[in-house]
Motif scaffolding. Sequence first.
Motif, PDB file in Angstrom:
ATOM      1  N   THR A  66       7.188  59.179  76.988  1.00 50.96           N
ATOM      2  CA  THR A  66       6.483  57.986  76.526  1.00 50.96           C
ATOM      3  C   THR A  66       5.136  57.964  77.229  1.00 50.96           C
ATOM      4  O   THR A  66       5.075  57.959  78.460  1.00 50.96           O
ATOM      5  CB  THR A  66       7.279  56.709  76.859  1.00 50.96           C
ATOM      6  OG1 THR A  66       8.574  56.815  76.262  1.00 50.96           O
ATOM      7  CG2 THR A  66       6.570  55.478  76.344  1.00 50.96           C
ATOM      8  N   PHE A  67       4.073  57.968  76.433  1.00 50.19           N
ATOM      9  CA  PHE A  67       2.721  58.006  77.000  1.00 50.19           C
ATOM     10  C   PHE A  67       2.107  56.614  77.049  1.00 50.19           C
ATOM     11  O   PHE A  67       2.474  55.721  76.276  1.00 50.19           O
ATOM     12  CB  PHE A  67       1.831  58.927  76.165  1.00 50.19           C
ATOM     13  CG  PHE A  67       2.231  60.371  76.236  1.00 50.19           C
ATOM     14  CD1 PHE A  67       2.006  61.122  77.384  1.00 50.19           C
ATOM     15  CD2 PHE A  67       2.836  60.986  75.155  1.00 50.19           C
ATOM     16  CE1 PHE A  67       2.379  62.444  77.453  1.00 50.19           C
ATOM     17  CE2 PHE A  67       3.203  62.319  75.206  1.00 50.19           C
ATOM     18  CZ  PHE A  67       2.977  63.051  76.358  1.00 50.19           C
ATOM     19  N   ASN A  68       1.150  56.471  77.942  1.00 46.88           N
ATOM     20  CA  ASN A  68       0.363  55.243  78.069  1.00 46.88           C
ATOM     21  C   ASN A  68      -0.325  54.954  76.732  1.00 46.88           C
ATOM     22  O   ASN A  68      -0.896  55.857  76.124  1.00 46.88           O
ATOM     23  CB  ASN A  68      -0.669  55.446  79.191  1.00 46.88           C
ATOM     24  CG  ASN A  68      -1.488  54.216  79.468  1.00 46.88           C
ATOM     25  OD1 ASN A  68      -2.109  53.641  78.587  1.00 46.88           O
ATOM     26  ND2 ASN A  68      -1.505  53.823  80.727  1.00 46.88           N
ATOM     27  N   PRO A  69      -0.309  53.704  76.267  1.00 49.06           N
ATOM     28  CA  PRO A  69      -0.963  53.362  74.993  1.00 49.06           C
ATOM     29  C   PRO A  69      -2.447  53.737  74.938  1.00 49.06           C
ATOM     30  O   PRO A  69      -2.951  54.107  73.877  1.00 49.06           O
ATOM     31  CB  PRO A  69      -0.772  51.851  74.883  1.00 49.06           C
ATOM     32  CG  PRO A  69       0.420  51.550  75.728  1.00 49.06           C
ATOM     33  CD  PRO A  69       0.398  52.553  76.839  1.00 49.06           C
ATOM     34  N   LYS A  70      -3.142  53.663  76.070  1.00 46.72           N
ATOM     35  CA  LYS A  70      -4.565  54.043  76.087  1.00 46.72           C
ATOM     36  C   LYS A  70      -4.731  55.538  75.814  1.00 46.72           C
ATOM     37  O   LYS A  70      -5.672  55.954  75.143  1.00 46.72           O
ATOM     38  CB  LYS A  70      -5.207  53.676  77.425  1.00 46.72           C
ATOM     39  CG  LYS A  70      -5.361  52.183  77.621  1.00 46.72           C
ATOM     40  CD  LYS A  70      -6.004  51.866  78.952  1.00 46.72           C
ATOM     41  CE  LYS A  70      -6.072  50.366  79.159  1.00 46.72           C
ATOM     42  NZ  LYS A  70      -6.619  50.015  80.459  1.00 46.72           N
ATOM     43  N   LEU A  71      -3.800  56.332  76.315  1.00 44.05           N
ATOM     44  CA  LEU A  71      -3.839  57.773  76.072  1.00 44.05           C
ATOM     45  C   LEU A  71      -3.570  58.067  74.598  1.00 44.05           C
ATOM     46  O   LEU A  71      -4.245  58.891  73.983  1.00 44.05           O
ATOM     47  CB  LEU A  71      -2.821  58.487  76.959  1.00 44.05           C
ATOM     48  CG  LEU A  71      -2.738  60.002  76.801  1.00 44.05           C
ATOM     49  CD1 LEU A  71      -4.007  60.663  77.323  1.00 44.05           C
ATOM     50  CD2 LEU A  71      -1.524  60.550  77.515  1.00 44.05           C
ATOM     51  N   ALA A  99      -1.321  61.924  80.928  1.00 43.27           N
ATOM     52  CA  ALA A  99      -0.366  62.739  80.176  1.00 43.27           C
ATOM     53  C   ALA A  99       0.706  63.306  81.108  1.00 43.27           C
ATOM     54  O   ALA A  99       1.903  63.256  80.802  1.00 43.27           O
ATOM     55  CB  ALA A  99      -1.092  63.862  79.444  1.00 43.27           C
ATOM     56  N   ARG A 100       0.274  63.808  82.254  1.00 43.71           N
ATOM     57  CA  ARG A 100       1.225  64.377  83.217  1.00 43.71           C
ATOM     58  C   ARG A 100       2.170  63.303  83.746  1.00 43.71           C
ATOM     59  O   ARG A 100       3.368  63.529  83.911  1.00 43.71           O
ATOM     60  CB  ARG A 100       0.469  65.018  84.374  1.00 43.71           C
ATOM     61  CG  ARG A 100       1.402  65.781  85.315  1.00 43.71           C
ATOM     62  CD  ARG A 100       0.706  66.382  86.487  1.00 43.71           C
ATOM     63  NE  ARG A 100      -0.438  67.184  86.099  1.00 43.71           N
ATOM     64  CZ  ARG A 100      -1.349  67.619  86.955  1.00 43.71           C
ATOM     65  NH1 ARG A 100      -1.254  67.328  88.235  1.00 43.71           N
ATOM     66  NH2 ARG A 100      -2.359  68.343  86.537  1.00 43.71           N
ATOM     67  N   GLU A 160      10.904  63.019  83.034  1.00 46.31           N
ATOM     68  CA  GLU A 160      11.769  63.950  83.766  1.00 46.31           C
ATOM     69  C   GLU A 160      12.538  63.217  84.865  1.00 46.31           C
ATOM     70  O   GLU A 160      13.740  63.425  85.029  1.00 46.31           O
ATOM     71  CB  GLU A 160      10.945  65.082  84.373  1.00 46.31           C
ATOM     72  CG  GLU A 160      10.437  66.074  83.355  1.00 46.31           C
ATOM     73  CD  GLU A 160       9.582  67.173  83.986  1.00 46.31           C
ATOM     74  OE1 GLU A 160       9.419  67.203  85.220  1.00 46.31           O
ATOM     75  OE2 GLU A 160       9.072  68.011  83.218  1.00 46.31           O
ATOM     76  N   ARG A 161      11.852  62.365  85.586  1.00 49.13           N
ATOM     77  CA  ARG A 161      12.489  61.625  86.681  1.00 49.13           C
ATOM     78  C   ARG A 161      13.629  60.742  86.171  1.00 49.13           C
ATOM     79  O   ARG A 161      14.696  60.693  86.773  1.00 49.13           O
ATOM     80  CB  ARG A 161      11.444  60.751  87.395  1.00 49.13           C
ATOM     81  CG  ARG A 161      12.026  59.906  88.532  1.00 49.13           C
ATOM     82  CD  ARG A 161      11.113  58.802  88.955  1.00 49.13           C
ATOM     83  NE  ARG A 161      11.005  57.814  87.877  1.00 49.13           N
ATOM     84  CZ  ARG A 161      10.086  56.854  87.857  1.00 49.13           C
ATOM     85  NH1 ARG A 161       9.185  56.772  88.813  1.00 49.13           N
ATOM     86  NH2 ARG A 161      10.060  55.988  86.866  1.00 49.13           N
ATOM     87  N   ASP A 162      13.387  60.076  85.054  1.00 44.22           N
ATOM     88  CA  ASP A 162      14.362  59.132  84.518  1.00 44.22           C
ATOM     89  C   ASP A 162      15.359  59.781  83.566  1.00 44.22           C
ATOM     90  O   ASP A 162      16.169  59.091  82.954  1.00 44.22           O
ATOM     91  CB  ASP A 162      13.639  57.977  83.821  1.00 44.22           C
ATOM     92  CG  ASP A 162      12.796  57.159  84.799  1.00 44.22           C
ATOM     93  OD1 ASP A 162      12.989  57.290  86.027  1.00 44.22           O
ATOM     94  OD2 ASP A 162      11.935  56.383  84.320  1.00 44.22           O
ATOM     95  N   ASN A 163      15.263  61.119  83.435  1.00 49.79           N
ATOM     96  CA  ASN A 163      16.172  61.891  82.579  1.00 49.79           C
ATOM     97  C   ASN A 163      16.177  61.355  81.140  1.00 49.79           C
ATOM     98  O   ASN A 163      17.231  61.162  80.536  1.00 49.79           O
ATOM     99  CB  ASN A 163      17.582  61.927  83.174  1.00 49.79           C
ATOM    100  CG  ASN A 163      18.403  63.061  82.607  1.00 49.79           C
ATOM    101  OD1 ASN A 163      17.860  64.094  82.206  1.00 49.79           O
ATOM    102  ND2 ASN A 163      19.708  62.874  82.567  1.00 49.79           N
ATOM    103  N   LEU A 164      14.983  61.125  80.617  1.00 51.16           N
ATOM    104  CA  LEU A 164      14.843  60.626  79.247  1.00 51.16           C
ATOM    105  C   LEU A 164      14.875  61.785  78.258  1.00 51.16           C
ATOM    106  O   LEU A 164      14.732  62.942  78.640  1.00 51.16           O
ATOM    107  CB  LEU A 164      13.518  59.854  79.111  1.00 51.16           C
ATOM    108  CG  LEU A 164      13.342  58.658  80.047  1.00 51.16           C
ATOM    109  CD1 LEU A 164      11.943  58.071  79.887  1.00 51.16           C
ATOM    110  CD2 LEU A 164      14.405  57.602  79.800  1.00 51.16           C
TER     111      LEU A 164
END
Length: 123
Positions: free
Chosen positions: A88-93, A72-73, A80-84
């Motif tokens: 977008t979370f991992n599908p498994k999460l 999640a983190r 934040e890094r990509d200024n989105l």
Amino acid sequence: MAQLSGAIIASGQIEVEQNRQFVQHSDGGVVANILVDEGDTVENGDVLIRLDPRAEKSELSIIQGRLFELMARRGRLIAERDNLNRVTFNPKLILAAATDPAIDELKSGQEQLFHARHANLTK
């Protein structure tokens, strides 16, 4: 290698040295069931004991919780890094969060933190 000039056929019985064999699990654990008795004959692959899985299940649960928290983190930090505009979370999460409220809270918490930090950066 050697040539044999004859052979003797005899029946016999193989016994473990001193008639005992000590069995030890590499990681340890609590024995739940002993499935053999003194003097039983066992074959290769026979189950001799069953370990209690509760300690391992508890440890697995703790490790999975840490993994989901880091997933999640990671989603938030990448956003934040990509200024989105959104995380977008991992599908498994996402799949795990659909059936586990605690994991869904992890996701929501990271989204709230993202939006709060994003709002401060765009001021």
